[in-house]
Design a protein around this motif. Structure first.
Motif, short mmCIF file in Angstrom:
data_model
loop_
_atom_site.label_atom_id
_atom_site.label_comp_id
_atom_site.label_asym_id
_atom_site.label_seq_id
_atom_site.Cartn_x
_atom_site.Cartn_y
_atom_site.Cartn_z
N PRO A 201 -87.95 -44.16 6.33
CA PRO A 201 -88.94 -43.26 7.10
C PRO A 201 -89.95 -43.90 7.77
N HIS A 202 -90.46 -44.84 7.47
CA HIS A 202 -91.47 -45.40 8.26
C HIS A 202 -90.85 -46.02 9.70
N LEU A 203 -89.84 -46.57 9.52
CA LEU A 203 -89.28 -47.49 10.74
C LEU A 203 -88.84 -46.27 11.79
N ARG A 204 -88.43 -44.87 11.13
CA ARG A 204 -87.91 -43.77 11.92
C ARG A 204 -89.01 -43.37 12.99
N ARG A 205 -90.21 -43.70 12.40
CA ARG A 205 -91.38 -43.42 13.63
C ARG A 205 -91.31 -44.10 14.87
N PRO A 217 -84.02 -55.78 10.75
CA PRO A 217 -85.07 -54.98 9.93
C PRO A 217 -84.93 -55.51 8.43
N PHE A 218 -83.51 -55.74 8.03
CA PHE A 218 -83.32 -55.98 6.46
C PHE A 218 -82.78 -57.45 6.17
N ALA A 230 -79.18 -47.10 10.63
CA ALA A 230 -78.52 -46.73 11.96
C ALA A 230 -78.06 -45.35 11.75
N ALA A 231 -77.76 -44.83 10.71
CA ALA A 231 -77.47 -43.25 10.52
C ALA A 231 -78.63 -42.34 10.74
N ARG A 232 -79.96 -43.00 10.61
CA ARG A 232 -80.89 -41.87 10.46
C ARG A 232 -82.05 -42.29 11.61
N ILE A 233 -81.59 -43.26 12.47
CA ILE A 233 -82.77 -43.41 13.67
C ILE A 233 -82.03 -43.46 14.75
N ASP A 234 -82.71 -43.03 15.85
CA ASP A 234 -82.24 -43.15 17.22
C ASP A 234 -82.25 -44.18 17.87
N THR A 235 -83.11 -44.93 17.88
CA THR A 235 -83.16 -46.54 18.29
C THR A 235 -81.87 -47.21 17.69
N PRO A 236 -81.42 -48.15 18.90
CA PRO A 236 -80.03 -48.75 18.35
C PRO A 236 -80.48 -49.90 17.37
N VAL A 237 -79.74 -50.11 16.51
CA VAL A 237 -79.98 -51.22 15.58
C VAL A 237 -79.10 -52.53 15.95
#
Ligand code: OSB
Ligand code: MG
Length: 369
Positions: A201-205, A217-218, A230-237
């Protein structure tokens, strides 16, 4: 070719500015150089990108040196008609140690191509004579210091900026850099495995800041958390530490753990495996870029050749010499309009300067076969 000797040389180069990531801080680059001499007198140079300690990657410099000395060099030296294309197959049965394998493969490629008068860029399939490059900016003591560093790099002309992040040094530095330098700046972040599943949730910001990507990140073996992010964030992983081979790349892409891959030849076992990853990613439309390990001019020359392949559509971590060292062991690479020229001489297209090499050397050992 027949390998007659392998010189293992350690060099120590002070960094112009300490480089801090979520896994540690360094003031110097200690590099291991591998010089191969053939029975016909051809010479080739390789660079092992392993660091002193196994914090970023399990391999470490003195260990990789031992692996080259005891296993890799004798295996290749046993061949009476060695071709560079055979190196990955010959070293394949020896597990892991991708950084050691990459170093000796680079030296064999350099010796072979120098002899043929062909550049590494041409051999790998490069399509550019110069490439836009980025800069990787370490964690600093203060936000002011970070803004100052980014400002200086932008004044020098870098095409994109990568900020190292960790818990407590993420949203705020990114926000400030975005606000100070505008929406047009190509900005990305690299966590070097500093986060966990609960941080999603924090990274999604980070999605508020229009980043090019978020890198690793992990933990390296935690593809599952990358899939969930990757399924929850718009920024490409983007993955770095997780990818050690073309097979890893295929697996990560099939699982949707990432949509961009950082290719570091040392991490994946060499320039030939790097090209396989590039080819695989190009076939499925996945962008790749060339990562860096604070290489000397030798490693950066070879990285520039790789970064000139058509699928390297994002600027790499291949900065000008001045970003790393006051005095490198090769002639300096200088930024021209945000780009570095791809060496076009035979082999990696550059040689160490004998005096600079001597001054930087801390240990030399020659293996003869
Ligand atoms: O994660 O990309 C990384 C340097 C050492 C270890 C890991 C990394 C890095 C960099 C440096 O980011 C990039 C460069 O060489 O300019
Ligand atoms: Mg990285």
């Amino acid at each position: 070719m027949k390998i007659q000797s392998v010189e293992l040389r350690e060099v120590a180069l002070p960094l112009v500015t300490p480089f801090r990531t979520s896994v540690g801080s360094q003031d110097d680059r200690n590099a291991l150089l591998v010089k191969v001499t053939t029975a016909d007198g051809a010479v080739g140079w390789g660079e092992c990108v392993a660091e002193d300690d196994p914090y970023y990657f399990p391999e470490y410099l003195s260990g990789e040196r031992e692996v080259i000395r005891r296993w890799l060099a004798p295996t290749l030296a046993a061949e009476t008609d060695l071709r560079s294309a055979q190196v990955p197959g010959l070293l394949g049965p020896l597990r892991a140690h991708t950084m050691a394998k990459a170093a000796i493969e680079m030296a064999v490629l350099d010796a072979e191509l120098r002899d043929l008068g062909v550049s590494l860029a041409q051999h790998l399939g490069a399509v550019h004579s110069s490439v836009p490059v980025g800069v990787s900016v370490g964690i600093t003591d203060t936000l002011d210091e970070l803004l100052k560093q980014v400002e200086n790099y932008l004044a020098e002309g870098y095409s994109r900026v990568k900020l190292k992040i960790e818990p407590g040094w993420d949203l705020e530095p990114v926000r400030l850099v975005r606000e100070a330098f505008g929406d047009d700046l190509a900005l990305q972040v690299d966590a070097n495995t500093a986060y966990g599943l609960v941080d999603i949730p924090h990274l999604r910001r980070l999605d508020d800041f229009g980043l090019v990507l978020i890198e690793q990140p992990f933990q390296p073996d935690d593809l599952d958390s990358h899939v969930r992010l990757a399924a929850r964030i718009d920024t490409p992983v983007c993955l770095d530490e997780s990818i050690r081979s073309a097979r890893d790349a295929a697996t990560a892409l099939r699982m949707d753990a990432c949509s961009i891959i950082n290719i570091k030849p040392g991490r994946v076992g060499g320039y030939l495996e790097s090209r396989r990853i590039h080819d695989l990613c190009s076939a499925v439309g996945v962008p790749v870029w060339c990562g860096g390990m604070l290489e000397t001019g030798l490693g950066r020359a070879a990285n520039l050749a790789l970064a000139a392949l058509p699928g390297f559509t994002l600027p790499g971590d291949i900065s000008a010499t001045a970003r790393y060292y006051e005095r490198d062991i090769t002639a300096a690479f200088v930024l021209e309009d945000g780009q570095l020229r791809v060496p076009d001489g035979p082999g990696i297209g550059i040689l160490p300067d004998p005096d600079a090499l001597e001054d930087a050397t801390t240990a030399v050992e020659t293996l003869t076969f």
